[in-house]
Design an enzyme around this catalytic site. Structure first.
Site, PDB file in Angstrom:
ATOM      1  N   ASP A 217       0.863  -1.230   0.006  1.00 43.95           N
ATOM      2  CA  ASP A 217       0.051   0.032  -0.012  1.00 43.95           C
ATOM      3  C   ASP A 217       0.853   1.230  -0.116  1.00 43.95           C
ATOM      4  O   ASP A 217       1.781   1.536   0.764  1.00 43.95           O
ATOM      5  CB  ASP A 217      -0.854  -0.139   1.195  1.00 43.95           C
ATOM      6  CG  ASP A 217      -1.622   1.196   1.480  1.00 43.95           C
ATOM      7  OD1 ASP A 217      -1.738   1.985   0.518  1.00 43.95           O
ATOM      8  OD2 ASP A 217      -2.217   1.549   2.644  1.00 43.95           O
ATOM      9  N   HIS A 390      -3.665   4.676   6.777  1.00 45.24           N
ATOM     10  CA  HIS A 390      -2.628   4.064   5.936  1.00 45.24           C
ATOM     11  C   HIS A 390      -1.352   4.272   6.705  1.00 45.24           C
ATOM     12  O   HIS A 390      -1.071   5.241   7.220  1.00 45.24           O
ATOM     13  CB  HIS A 390      -2.489   4.604   4.688  1.00 45.24           C
ATOM     14  CG  HIS A 390      -3.659   4.517   3.899  1.00 45.24           C
ATOM     15  ND1 HIS A 390      -3.853   3.369   3.022  1.00 45.24           N
ATOM     16  CD2 HIS A 390      -5.052   5.250   3.829  1.00 45.24           C
ATOM     17  CE1 HIS A 390      -5.118   3.415   2.606  1.00 45.24           C
ATOM     18  NE2 HIS A 390      -5.925   4.525   3.104  1.00 45.24           N
TER      19      HIS A 390
HETATM   20 ZN   LIG Z   1      -9.140   1.060   2.250  1.00 44.53          ZN
END
Ligand SMILES: [Zn+2]
Length: 583
Positions: A217, A390
């Site tokens: 990610d 994140h």
């Molecule tokens: Zn997500």
């Protein structure tokens, strides 16, 4: 209607190769059909021999120059050509940019079996409910102990990670060439809310056993430092809320369930009732509660009838729209369009989500309007009431250090963030030639050589990834329009206006008939009905004498003018249905 269209962006010089239907080789092929040139539309493919597995099936919200387009989904041309090879679909978590395209794609690719966590399954089932074209999905629920075999080539395991929604999994795919780890969206949270922490021990073990390729990610790859824990954010919010005396109005994402749990807990602690607003908010809270990911006492929630009676310092209103979305709760409140909530002095409006790039202007407008109406605004820029979902740079490096992948592929962001993530990979010692910054559709190949080693490369082969755009009016199902109408009617009712006109002169004949359902009780609102009647008469009388019998024009005018008039008088927007009869 589903349309395909070529994106405007200029691509690197990549030759397009028509891919044969069957690739019987010992090559491990990895590609993303979306999510490498944008945030959203995430979908990755892993292929070996006769087998293909799919990870995620997300949508992308449209660019500003795509009016009328609801969203964009990944292109499935390549998959349709290889439909017999698809062994399964794995979903990392329940956000729309990972599940949103499911109802549009599953029917086109032969409805293969699906694997996902419990919360994700709940959200996916809700997502496909309104789509008649989506076949009945074959969903198997997985957790961190699951171990599934897909086709001849793949064995898949699941690794718990954290994010802004519970039940997120990284995917471990054991292949004949080596193991691939796909992180999905993740952050590392040692004290998450209503979820288990990311399993660092197992991540390290995986690293010990050898990871061939890490797909990770990149959303926050340009942000230095560590991501904050959801629970620390909760504490900050608690401190902030304690000092507020008037009503607290919070705008957040309906999908940020960890955040919503914290807000519920704080409200309960402060003796405030929560008034929940927005359809997606209500849906998600209901699903998460049934599954057990949201825990609260039902007496915490206030209904429409109660809120006028609850003192300001005992009320918290939680809704959608912190990105300035035009139809969401916050915008409706400031526009005076909301049924039960309007702003006043003493209110504090809290934006509990970061600004999505591109939304700056609408958020600024929204804030201006809020302050104008006497309320205060708190945004995370002023006080950090937000933790992102994140991993930031240090978290990303930790993941790479623990997994020690031979090859690395940054995913899930714009090219710029992918490059930033690639630089981090170099910093932790992954050789530059082993880092693949790919474009959408570009194929990575990993091949075993005769000595048992593996050679990986970013090829120049590219499968089709042109935009597929969906507009809610024409995906082939009317259910969206029907639902939209139903929503309008369920909130403010409807009013039917029947005007009879002379087909030659266009003159009104007699009085217009008015029928109200769910809007106002006509007997008690004679004056309003009478005024509406006069309004209709005037509209018909004022029509353009050159087109005496242009009923469409008259109908439109009745719909607009009467709609505005009724809103001015009642602050409600019933559905206005004009019927013009020519005699
Ligand atoms: Zn997500």
């Amino acid at each position: 209607m589903i349309r395909t269209y070529k994106p405007k962006t200029i691509k690197q010089n990549i030759t397009k190769i028509e891919v044969p239907n069957k690739i019987n080789s010992n090559r491990l092929r990895v590609m993303a059909l979306g999510g490498l040139e944008e945030v959203g539309r995430n979908m990755s493919l892993i292929e070996y021999g006769d087998d293909i597995i799919i990870i995620d099936m997300g949508l992308q919200f449209p660019e500003e120059d795509m009016p009328g387009i609801d969203y964009i989904i990944p292109n499935t041309d390549y998959l349709k050509k290889n439909i017999d090879r698809i062994r399964g679909v794995i979903i990392t978590h329940g956000h729309m940019d990972h599940i949103g395209a499911i109802p549009h794609i599953m029917g086109e690719i032969g409805n293969p079996p699906m694997f996902m966590g419990k919360m994700t399954a709940g959200l996916v089932r809700k997502r496909v409910e309104e789509h008649r074209k989506c076949p009945k999905l074959n969903i198997a629920q997985i957790d961190e102990t699951s171990n599934i075999k897909l086709g001849q080539s793949f064995r898949v395991e699941f690794l718990r990670v954290n994010h802004s929604i519970p039940d997120c999994f990284a995917i471990i795919i054991h292949t004949p060439v080596g193991s691939v780890v796909h992180t999905g969206d993740f952050k590392i949270d040692y004290s998450p809310v209503n979820d288990k922490p990311a399993d660092l021990n197992r991540i390290a073990q995986l690293g010990g056993n050898g990871v061939l390729l890490l797909m990770s990610d990149s959303t926050d790859a340009t942000h230095p430092g560590y991501q904050k824990s959801e629970s620390s954010i909760g504490d900050e919010m608690g401190q902030l809320f304690k000092k507020i005396e008037g009503r607290i109005i919070i705008g957040t994402f309906a999908s940020q369930l960890s955040r919503i749990q914290k807000i519920f807990d704080i409200a309960e602690g402060l003796g405030r009732k929560v008034y929940l607003q927005g359809r997606s908010m209500n849906d998600n809270v209901e699903i998460a509660r049934q599954i057990g990911y949201l825990k609260f006492n039902s007496s915490l929630l206030a209904n429409d009838n109660e809120i006028s009676k609850i003192p300001d310092n005992k009320l918290m209103i939680l809704g959608t729209g912190a990105q300035g979305e035009s139809n969401a709760f916050l915008m409706r409140v400031v526009n005076g369009d909301h049924r039960t909530v309007s702003l006043k002095d003493g209110d504090t409006v809290i934006f509990s989500s970061s600004v999505i790039p591109g939304n700056e202007r609408s958020i600024q407008t929204l804030k201006d309007m809020i302050v104008r109406q006497g309320a205060k605004v708190v945004h995370y820029e002023m006080m950090d009431v937000h933790a992102g979902g994140h991993a930031k740079q240090e978290d990303l490096k930790l993941m790479m250090r623990l997994l020690k992948p031979r090859y690395f592929m940054p995913i899930e962001a714009n090219h710029y963030m992918l490059r930033a993530h690639a630089e981090l990979a170099e910093q932790v010692g992954i050789p530059k030639e082993n880092i693949f910054v790919a474009d959408n559709g570009q194929v990575i190949e990993l091949v075993k050589d005769s000595q048992g080693g593996v050679n990986g490369k970013l090829t120049s082969e590219k499968v089709l990834t042109d935009y597929v755009m969906v507009d809610g009016l024409g995906v082939g199902d009317v259910s969206n329009i029907v639902l939209r109408d139903r929503r309008v009617m369920s909130e403010d009712g409807m009013i039917v206006i029947i005007a009879t006109i002379d087909s030659k002169t266009g003159e009104q004949i007699g009085n217009p008939d008015i029928i109200s359902r769910g809007f106002v009780y006509m007997k008690e609102n004679r004056e309003l009905i009478q005024k509406t009647r006069m309004k209709v008469k005037k509209i018909v009388k004022d029509h353009d004498s050159r087109t005496p019998a242009d009923t469409d024009n008259i109908k439109n005018k009745i719909r607009n003018d009467v709609g505005q008039f009724l809103f001015k008088e009642t602050k409600r927007r019933p559905m206005v249905l004009p019927v013009v009869i020519k005699v």
